[in-house]
Each structure stands twice: as C-alpha cells, then as structure tokens.
Design a protein around this motif. Sequence first.
Motif, PDB file in Angstrom:
ATOM      1  N   HIS A 160       0.673  -0.997  -0.155  1.00  0.00           N
ATOM      2  CA  HIS A 160       0.235   0.490  -0.273  1.00  0.00           C
ATOM      3  C   HIS A 160       0.789   1.209  -0.016  1.00  0.00           C
ATOM      4  O   HIS A 160       1.845   1.167   0.580  1.00  0.00           O
ATOM      5  CB  HIS A 160      -0.939   0.138   1.443  1.00  0.00           C
ATOM      6  CG  HIS A 160      -0.552   0.066   2.287  1.00  0.00           C
ATOM      7  ND1 HIS A 160       0.214  -0.639   3.264  1.00  0.00           N
ATOM      8  CD2 HIS A 160      -0.339   1.636   3.534  1.00  0.00           C
ATOM      9  CE1 HIS A 160       0.597  -0.534   4.294  1.00  0.00           C
ATOM     10  NE2 HIS A 160       0.938   1.025   4.305  1.00  0.00           N
ATOM     11  N   GLU A 188      -2.767   5.257   4.027  1.00  0.00           N
ATOM     12  CA  GLU A 188      -3.231   4.975   5.558  1.00  0.00           C
ATOM     13  C   GLU A 188      -4.096   5.998   5.235  1.00  0.00           C
ATOM     14  O   GLU A 188      -4.119   6.701   5.233  1.00  0.00           O
ATOM     15  CB  GLU A 188      -2.663   4.723   6.487  1.00  0.00           C
ATOM     16  CG  GLU A 188      -1.115   3.568   6.074  1.00  0.00           C
ATOM     17  CD  GLU A 188      -0.814   3.452   7.462  1.00  0.00           C
ATOM     18  OE1 GLU A 188      -0.919   4.205   8.602  1.00  0.00           O
ATOM     19  OE2 GLU A 188       0.142   2.682   7.069  1.00  0.00           O
ATOM     20  N   GLU A 216      -6.695   7.279   7.913  1.00  0.00           N
ATOM     21  CA  GLU A 216      -6.779   7.479   9.036  1.00  0.00           C
ATOM     22  C   GLU A 216      -7.689   8.016   9.450  1.00  0.00           C
ATOM     23  O   GLU A 216      -8.145   7.546  10.705  1.00  0.00           O
ATOM     24  CB  GLU A 216      -5.289   8.717   9.379  1.00  0.00           C
ATOM     25  CG  GLU A 216      -4.413   8.889   8.830  1.00  0.00           C
ATOM     26  CD  GLU A 216      -3.377   7.519  10.024  1.00  0.00           C
ATOM     27  OE1 GLU A 216      -3.528   8.017  10.893  1.00  0.00           O
ATOM     28  OE2 GLU A 216      -2.426   7.158   9.398  1.00  0.00           O
ATOM     29  N   ASP A 260      -2.997   9.395   5.039  1.00  0.00           N
ATOM     30  CA  ASP A 260      -1.392   9.756   5.124  1.00  0.00           C
ATOM     31  C   ASP A 260      -0.498   8.717   4.190  1.00  0.00           C
ATOM     32  O   ASP A 260      -0.578   8.110   4.099  1.00  0.00           O
ATOM     33  CB  ASP A 260      -0.489   8.836   6.647  1.00  0.00           C
ATOM     34  CG  ASP A 260       0.293   8.923   7.336  1.00  0.00           C
ATOM     35  OD1 ASP A 260       1.173   9.673   7.107  1.00  0.00           O
ATOM     36  OD2 ASP A 260       1.319   7.768   7.938  1.00  0.00           O
TER      37      ASP A 260
END
Length: 82
Positions: free
Chosen positions: A2, A5, A7, A21
């Motif tokens: 990946h 992210e 959040e 993120d």
Amino acid sequence: MHSFEVEEVKKVGKDFVLDIDVLPNRGPDCFSHIGIARECAAITELRIKNQESRIKEDKKLKAEDFITKKIVIAILPELLPM
C-alpha cells in the motif's frame, strides 16, 4: 502493498473528508488532490476527468510589476591575477 493509509473519514455537510497518510516514498506524486485521485483511479480501474488549469492575466498588471532584477558583480581580491 500500500502507499496510503486512511487515518479518518469525517462527514462534513454533504461531503466526506478523508485524512490520508501518504508514505514518504510517494510524496512527489501524491501530495496533491490530483495525485491521490490518479492513484485511486488506477486501483479501481476507473478514469478521472482531466481538469485543465487556465490562468487569466490581468491586462493592467504585468509580471515585471512583481519581479525585481538586480545584478551584483563582486570582485574578490584572491581571484585577481597578480
């Protein structure tokens, strides 16, 4: 594997706000809305509408009004031939 992210996802009015993120190695291509949109389109195999930016210049103002040019020539004694 990946590159991002998510959040947090918040609903604000009728829209959703994603707190994403971005990993450091993906910064150059994904630190913008269009970069994230391109990555999401690639993952989902969808196409994004390419938005062209157009800048309209004010006919009264010119670039020269905002730019100062100054040329400084310095002679260093240690560079002069003796």
